[in-house]
Design a protein around this motif. Structure first.
Motif, PDB file in Angstrom:
ATOM      1  N   GLN A  93      -9.276   4.833  -3.704  1.00 45.51           N
ATOM      2  CA  GLN A  93      -9.565   3.932  -2.431  1.00 45.51           C
ATOM      3  C   GLN A  93     -11.648   3.703  -3.227  1.00 45.51           C
ATOM      4  O   GLN A  93     -11.789   4.628  -3.012  1.00 45.51           O
ATOM      5  CB  GLN A  93      -8.690   3.539  -1.523  1.00 45.51           C
ATOM      6  N   GLY A 146       0.614  -1.462   0.421  1.00 42.58           N
ATOM      7  CA  GLY A 146      -0.162  -0.106   0.021  1.00 42.58           C
ATOM      8  C   GLY A 146       1.091   1.277   0.237  1.00 42.58           C
ATOM      9  O   GLY A 146       0.396   2.458  -0.565  1.00 42.58           O
ATOM     10  N   LYS A 171      -7.134  -3.494  -1.854  1.00 50.66           N
ATOM     11  CA  LYS A 171      -7.597  -3.030  -1.001  1.00 50.66           C
ATOM     12  C   LYS A 171      -6.594  -3.791   0.777  1.00 50.66           C
ATOM     13  O   LYS A 171      -4.963  -3.145   0.611  1.00 50.66           O
ATOM     14  CB  LYS A 171      -7.897  -1.947   0.201  1.00 50.66           C
ATOM     15  N   CYS A 206      -8.469  -0.566  -4.897  1.00 48.30           N
ATOM     16  CA  CYS A 206      -7.502   0.725  -5.376  1.00 48.30           C
ATOM     17  C   CYS A 206      -6.934   0.360  -6.699  1.00 48.30           C
ATOM     18  O   CYS A 206      -6.534  -0.311  -7.125  1.00 48.30           O
ATOM     19  CB  CYS A 206      -5.979   0.358  -4.564  1.00 48.30           C
ATOM     20  N   GLN A 220       1.646   4.009  -3.236  1.00 49.71           N
ATOM     21  CA  GLN A 220       1.430   5.652  -3.022  1.00 49.71           C
ATOM     22  C   GLN A 220       2.940   6.455  -2.862  1.00 49.71           C
ATOM     23  O   GLN A 220       2.443   7.969  -3.342  1.00 49.71           O
ATOM     24  CB  GLN A 220       0.621   6.009  -0.588  1.00 49.71           C
ATOM     25  N   ARG A 253      -9.075  11.326  -0.837  1.00 53.67           N
ATOM     26  CA  ARG A 253      -7.821  11.078  -1.527  1.00 53.67           C
ATOM     27  C   ARG A 253      -6.682  11.585  -2.263  1.00 53.67           C
ATOM     28  O   ARG A 253      -6.124  10.988  -2.467  1.00 53.67           O
ATOM     29  CB  ARG A 253      -8.824  10.534  -3.589  1.00 53.67           C
TER      30      ARG A 253
END
Length: 342
Positions: free
Chosen positions: A120, A97, A201, A125, A101, A260
């Motif tokens: 997400q 995750g 996710k 995602c 990002q 977001r």
């Protein structure tokens, strides 16, 4: 550092291209010479090369090899570390995750003229990627390369058998759907507003085997120091991308985007104002652009298009379209339709 007049990409994105084309029996001197590229540039991962030339290299590779999915083969052959600083930033992240990002956040420092976002919703995602079409027109192979690279970051932690839930591609289906779906182990949607790898996710919790917070911070500082992007990513472009990707969502508003982008609502408003725009302007612009695109697809009814654009009623879409173009959607569709061949 002053930006070049054309978008640039770090040469790490072309790591191993000389060896890769050799597998197809292509002459390296002829291949790179035709493109006006110095192979020495490609061997220095922090040097810059023109993004348009990079994309042409991928398209030329597909042409010379006769492999319509040349970019996909190259991308899947690409280990995350081969991507240079941003690849090591991903692999030194704590988990998948965080890696996703970091890819979305730091891509502007690796490649200019590009919008990357991470969204997400409902347990899924979307790691999205899109080169500005006004800067680079031919970019199909590049999209396949990048989706393949993204996938390999996930397989670095989850194993070679990992598959995304879905792959979205901007470009139309060129007859290689089966090959692309087999490579990703997932369904593919063509003709989308952006390119995206969609994953569960829950997969984001998988630990990266080389997690190292201190190393990651050092690499982030090094990437920023190259000066490939402004100190602050283009908020207006990222907002437009999120709007485009979520037009059909009933809850699409300023708060939706702010959440977001992980910034307060008022900060987003201020940054958009400073850029000479607003959420409402960007929303209308994306609706207008996508409306013309959808109307070019005969099988999509006006009511379906209205729903995809986030209108509660077809009549609301029709009123908006009349304001934009001066005619109803159906009239516009007839006037722009290509003549039938007899």
């Amino acid at each position: 550092m002053q930006h070049a007049s054309t978008p640039q990409v770090l040469s790490a994105a072309a790591t191993g291209m000389d060896r890769f084309i050799g597998r197809y029996g292509l002459c390296q001197d002829s291949f790179f010479g035709t493109l006006g590229l110095d192979p020495e540039t490609l061997s220095a991962p922090t040097r810059q090369m023109d993004l348009g030339t990079y994309c042409r290299m991928m398209e030329y590779g597909a042409e010379r090899t006769g492999d319509g999915s040349f970019g996909l083969a190259y991308g899947q052959d690409f280990t995350p570390q081969m991507l240079g600083l941003i690849g090591y930033i991903a692999t030194s992240s704590a988990n998948l995750g965080e890696a996703a990002q970091n890819l979305a956040t730091f891509f502007p420092w690796h490649q200019q003229g590009t919008t990357t976002t991470l969204c997400q919703q409902d347990g899924l995602c979307w790691l999205s990627y899109r080169i500005d079409p006004a800067r680079v027109a031919e970019r199909r192979q590049d999209a396949l390369v990048t989706m393949g690279m993204y996938c390999n970051v996930f397989r670095h932690a989850a194993g070679p058998g990992w598959s995304p839930e879905l792959i979205d591609l901007e470009q139309p289906d060129c007859g290689d759907r089966a090959q692309i779906e087999a490579a990703f182990g997932a369904p593919v949607r063509f003709g989308q507003a952006t390119n995206a790898l969609v994953y569960r996710k829950a997969d984001g919790a998988r630990a990266m085997p080389g997690a190292d917070a201190a190393l990651r911070e050092l690499l982030c500082c090094n990437l920023r120091s190259l000066g490939m992007a402004q100190a602050e990513p283009d908020t207006a472009a990222r907002t437009a991308a999120l709007i485009r990707e979520n037009l059909s969502e009933p809850g699409l508003d300023l708060d939706f985007v702010a959440e977001r982008l992980q910034m307060p609502r008022w900060t987003l408003q201020r940054r958009l104002h400073d850029a000479g725009t607003s959420f409402a302007d960007l929303l209308e612009g994306e609706r207008r652009r996508m409306a013309a695109r959808y109307l070019a697809v005969p099988k999509l009814s006006v009511s379906v298009i209205a729903e995809r654009l986030g209108y509660s009623e077809p009549s609301a879409f029709t009123r908006a379209f009349r304001r934009w173009e001066g005619v109803a959607p159906a009239t516009y569709r007839r006037s722009t339709a290509a003549p039938l061949r007899h």
